[in-house]
Scaffold this motif. Structure first.
Motif, PDB file in Angstrom:
ATOM      1  N   MET A   1     -10.093  95.767 -17.176  1.00 56.98           N
ATOM      2  CA  MET A   1      -8.758  96.196 -16.792  1.00 56.98           C
ATOM      3  C   MET A   1      -8.671  97.724 -16.926  1.00 56.98           C
ATOM      4  N   PRO A   2      -8.261  98.435 -15.862  1.00 57.24           N
ATOM      5  CA  PRO A   2      -8.175  99.895 -15.945  1.00 57.24           C
ATOM      6  C   PRO A   2      -7.007 100.334 -16.823  1.00 57.24           C
ATOM      7  N   MET A  50     -18.283  96.196 -26.552  1.00 56.39           N
ATOM      8  CA  MET A  50     -16.989  95.618 -26.204  1.00 56.39           C
ATOM      9  C   MET A  50     -17.040  94.097 -26.211  1.00 56.39           C
ATOM     10  N   LEU A  51     -18.115  93.538 -25.674  1.00 55.17           N
ATOM     11  CA  LEU A  51     -18.205  92.083 -25.569  1.00 55.17           C
ATOM     12  C   LEU A  51     -18.525  91.416 -26.900  1.00 55.17           C
ATOM     13  N   SER A  52     -19.147  92.144 -27.813  1.00 52.97           N
ATOM     14  CA  SER A  52     -19.512  91.554 -29.109  1.00 52.97           C
ATOM     15  C   SER A  52     -18.503  91.862 -30.210  1.00 52.97           C
ATOM     16  N   LEU A  53     -17.396  92.498 -29.872  1.00 52.24           N
ATOM     17  CA  LEU A  53     -16.403  92.861 -30.885  1.00 52.24           C
ATOM     18  C   LEU A  53     -15.763  91.611 -31.486  1.00 52.24           C
ATOM     19  N   LEU A 134      -6.145  91.578 -29.428  1.00 49.33           N
ATOM     20  CA  LEU A 134      -7.239  92.467 -29.797  1.00 49.33           C
ATOM     21  C   LEU A 134      -7.820  93.063 -28.520  1.00 49.33           C
ATOM     22  N   GLU A 135      -7.739  94.389 -28.376  1.00 42.75           N
ATOM     23  CA  GLU A 135      -8.216  95.093 -27.186  1.00 42.75           C
ATOM     24  C   GLU A 135      -9.175  96.204 -27.594  1.00 42.75           C
ATOM     25  N   CYS A 136     -10.157  96.450 -26.751  1.00 39.58           N
ATOM     26  CA  CYS A 136     -11.109  97.525 -27.007  1.00 39.58           C
ATOM     27  C   CYS A 136     -11.357  98.306 -25.719  1.00 39.58           C
ATOM     28  N   ILE A 145     -10.778  95.874 -22.446  1.00 43.46           N
ATOM     29  CA  ILE A 145     -11.089  94.440 -22.416  1.00 43.46           C
ATOM     30  C   ILE A 145     -10.337  93.786 -23.568  1.00 43.46           C
ATOM     31  N   ARG A 146      -9.685  92.686 -23.279  1.00 41.11           N
ATOM     32  CA  ARG A 146      -8.972  91.935 -24.307  1.00 41.11           C
ATOM     33  C   ARG A 146      -9.897  90.864 -24.858  1.00 41.11           C
TER      34      ARG A 146
END
Length: 313
Positions: A1-2, A50-53, A134-136, A145-146
């Motif tokens: 998401m921008p 981001m994906l492993s947060l 939770l967003e990063c 990314i949420r």
């Protein structure tokens, strides 16, 4: 998401394109190429982080009212590069008064670090803390990314014991309300009553010295307490949960005197020691406030009713 920064980047990219058209030298194409290649490259480098947060939260199980307590938020990633920013939204629900609050916190340069969130301890109650968002963001902050997070924690805010504003003498109230009855089966007892011998009395119950001085047989009858129940009734907690603090103080006073008692609120909580007193308060604070339940005070030794900061007998 921008993100909003992404649209700023598009404006910057458009400006660089205009600059490339107006500037004939060699710098324009290189600037345009750098602006086109750098964001996708940094996004690819940020994706593993981001994906492993993951986020975990923990809080102390019990804290005192008004104390400086914190919720610990632990961020974990499996990649080497940090994230430019992590947004976390926390919901705090007080199950005692039903108040719900939501707060957003931002952390920059997150890799595997710990964040701290202050807990509201001004009022008593069981706080149920949960992460609802939770967003990063990537290294440039252009994309967000949420992440899914179901972390929860529970913390009980207990009152500090406080002496009531108006409190009668506890020992006098307890002693004046004692009622005695013959002990079933006889035997040893601290209290006794002298009476004449009746058929069926045991020989061991005869008071030989007093019987020798009189013309009749005197028996020492063992007595036991008929009303051994003490009730602490929470009528109104009052402002700043003053009534709860007084209830806790009175319960501790009875525990130190080794007097079992019952705390009466929405439910009845038998208490025999300080640990059971704390457990009763924790259970009381884990449900919405309700009027005291019905109980039978006819055989009670004493009933203490707590209203705001006062105690009535």
């Amino acid at each position: 998401m921008p993100t909003f920064h992404f649209f700023l980047y598009l404006a910057l990219l458009a400006g660089a394109y205009v600059f490339k058209l107006a500037y004939i030298g060699w710098f324009g194409p290189y600037l345009m190429g750098a602006l086109c290649l750098l964001p996708p490259l940094l996004l690819l480098l940020s994706l593993p982080s981001m994906l492993s947060l993951r986020a975990e939260i923990s809080a102390p199980g019990r804290v005192s009212q008004g104390s400086d307590s914190e919720l610990c938020v632990l961020f974990k990633t499996r990649a080497l590069l940090p994230l430019s920013r992590v947004n976390i939204r926390v919901q705090l629900e007080n199950r005692y008064d039903g108040e719900v609050s939501k707060t957003k916190y931002c952390y920059a340069g997150v890799l595997s670090s710990t964040g701290r969130v202050p807990l509201p301890t001004a009022l008593c109650g069981t706080l149920v803390i949960s992460v609802i968002r939770l967003e990063c963001r990537d290294l440039l902050g252009l994309f967000v990314i949420r992440r899914r997070c179901t972390a929860k924690a529970v913390c009980t805010v207990l009152p500090d014991p406080a002496v009531p504003d108006q409190c009668p003498d506890i020992d006098v109230c307890l002693d004046s309300a004692v009622q005695l009855r013959p002990k079933y089966g006889g035997g040893y007892a601290e209290e006794h009553e002298l009476r004449e011998y009746r058929p069926g009395d045991t020989v061991n119950a005869i008071h030989w010295k007093l019987s020798a001085k009189s013309d009749q047989v005197i028996v020492r009858e063992a007595l036991e307490q008929a009303n051994n129940q003490v009730f602490l009734v929470l009528s109104r907690p009052g402002e700043n949960d003053r009534g709860l603090a007084c209830l806790y103080w009175l319960s501790l006073q009875l525990c130190r005197r080794e007097i079992p008692h019952v705390i009466v609120s929405g439910k009845m909580y038998p208490v025999g020691n300080e640990e059971e007193s704390v457990a009763a308060l924790c259970d009381l604070l884990s449900a919405p406030l309700s009027p005291p339940c019905r109980f039978d005070p006819s055989h009670a030794r004493c009933v203490f009713t707590l209203s705001d900061g006062e105690v009535r007998v």
